[in-house]
Design an enzyme around this catalytic site. Structure first.
Site, short mmCIF file in Angstrom:
data_model
loop_
_atom_site.label_atom_id
_atom_site.label_comp_id
_atom_site.label_asym_id
_atom_site.label_seq_id
_atom_site.Cartn_x
_atom_site.Cartn_y
_atom_site.Cartn_z
N HIS A 44 -52.86 -126.65 -9.18
CA HIS A 44 -51.49 -126.64 -8.67
C HIS A 44 -50.54 -127.28 -9.66
O HIS A 44 -50.90 -128.22 -10.36
CB HIS A 44 -51.40 -127.36 -7.31
CG HIS A 44 -51.97 -128.75 -7.32
ND1 HIS A 44 -53.32 -129.00 -7.23
CD2 HIS A 44 -51.36 -129.96 -7.40
CE1 HIS A 44 -53.53 -130.31 -7.26
NE2 HIS A 44 -52.36 -130.91 -7.37
N VAL B 248 -56.41 -132.90 -5.15
CA VAL B 248 -56.79 -131.64 -4.49
C VAL B 248 -57.35 -130.71 -5.56
O VAL B 248 -56.67 -130.37 -6.54
CB VAL B 248 -55.58 -130.99 -3.78
CG1 VAL B 248 -55.98 -129.64 -3.19
CG2 VAL B 248 -55.04 -131.91 -2.68
P1 5GP Z 1 -52.67 -134.02 -6.95
O1 5GP Z 1 -52.76 -135.51 -6.85
O2 5GP Z 1 -54.00 -133.35 -6.64
O3 5GP Z 1 -52.06 -133.52 -8.22
O4 5GP Z 1 -51.64 -133.58 -5.84
C1 5GP Z 1 -51.97 -133.10 -4.60
C2 5GP Z 1 -50.69 -133.01 -3.80
O5 5GP Z 1 -50.93 -132.25 -2.64
C3 5GP Z 1 -50.14 -134.37 -3.35
O6 5GP Z 1 -48.81 -134.53 -3.86
C4 5GP Z 1 -50.17 -134.28 -1.84
O7 5GP Z 1 -49.07 -134.90 -1.21
C5 5GP Z 1 -50.20 -132.78 -1.58
N1 5GP Z 1 -50.89 -132.39 -0.36
C6 5GP Z 1 -52.14 -132.80 0.05
N2 5GP Z 1 -52.46 -132.23 1.21
C7 5GP Z 1 -51.41 -131.42 1.54
C8 5GP Z 1 -51.17 -130.57 2.66
O8 5GP Z 1 -51.98 -130.42 3.59
N3 5GP Z 1 -49.99 -129.91 2.67
C9 5GP Z 1 -49.06 -130.04 1.67
N4 5GP Z 1 -47.92 -129.34 1.80
N5 5GP Z 1 -49.26 -130.84 0.61
C10 5GP Z 1 -50.42 -131.53 0.55
#
Ligand code: 5GP
Ligand code: ZN
Length: 116
Positions: free
Chosen positions: A101, A97
Site C-alpha cells: 500500500h 499490514v
Molecule cells: P503500514 O504501517 O502497514 O504502512 O500502514 C497500515 C495502515 O493501514 C495504517 O495507517 C492503519 O491506520 C491503516 N489501517 C489498518 N487497518 C485498517 C482498516 O481496517 N481500515 C482502514 N481504512 N485502514 C486501516
C-alpha cells in the site's frame, strides 16, 4: 487474494472502508487512523505482501498504481499544495499490514522524513 489479509477483506467488501477510487486493478480509501488531514491508502487489488514482492509481471499495475496515486491526490485537493507518498516495507520500514500500500499524506506540511 489472502483469506486473512485485512486489505483483501476491504477489496471484497467484507469489511467497510471509505472508498475514494476503484478500478479493476487498484483501490484507494481513507486510512482509518489519519496521520494528516488527508491520509489515503492506494493498493493493488492483487494481494502482494510488500513492495519487495513485486515482480516484473506486476510492472504494468505498479505503473498504473502510481499514476492513480496522482489522480487520487488531485481528487482529494492536495496535488497543488503537495503531499508525501510513503510505502513502508517490511519490519524496518514499519509495515504493519502485509498487503502492498502507498500512503498519501497531505493537507498540512509533513515533518522531517525520518523520525529518530
Ligand atoms: P503500514 O504501517 O502497514 O504502512 O500502514 C497500515 C495502515 O493501514 C495504517 O495507517 C492503519 O491506520 C491503516 N489501517 C489498518 N487497518 C485498517 C482498516 O481496517 N481500515 C482502514 N481504512 N485502514 C486501516
Ligand atoms: Zn491482501
Amino acid at each position: 487474494m489472502s483469506e486473512t489479509c485485512i486489505f483483501c477483506k476491504i477489496i471484497k467488501g467484507a469489511i467497510p472502508a471509505k472508498k475514494i477510487y476503484e478500478d479493476e486493478q487498484v483501490l484507494a480509501f481513507h486510512d482509518i487512523q489519519p496521520q494528516t488531514p488527508v491520509h489515503a491508502l492506494v493498493i493493488p487489488k492483487r494481494h502482494l505482501a510488500s513492495l519487495d514482492d513485486l515482480t516484473v509481471e506486476d510492472r504494468v499495475v505498479a505503473g498504473h498504481l502510481l499514476e492513480r496515486v496522482a489522480h487520487v491526490a488531485r481528487e482529494l485537493g492536495v496535488a497543488e499544495s503537495g503531499y508525501r507518498l510513503i510505502v513502508n516495507t517490511r519490519e524496518h520500514g514499519g509495515q504493519e499490514v502485509d498487503h502492498l500500500h502507498a500512503h498519501i499524506l497531505g493537507g498540512r506540511r509533513v515533518g522531517p522524513m525520518v523520525s529518530r
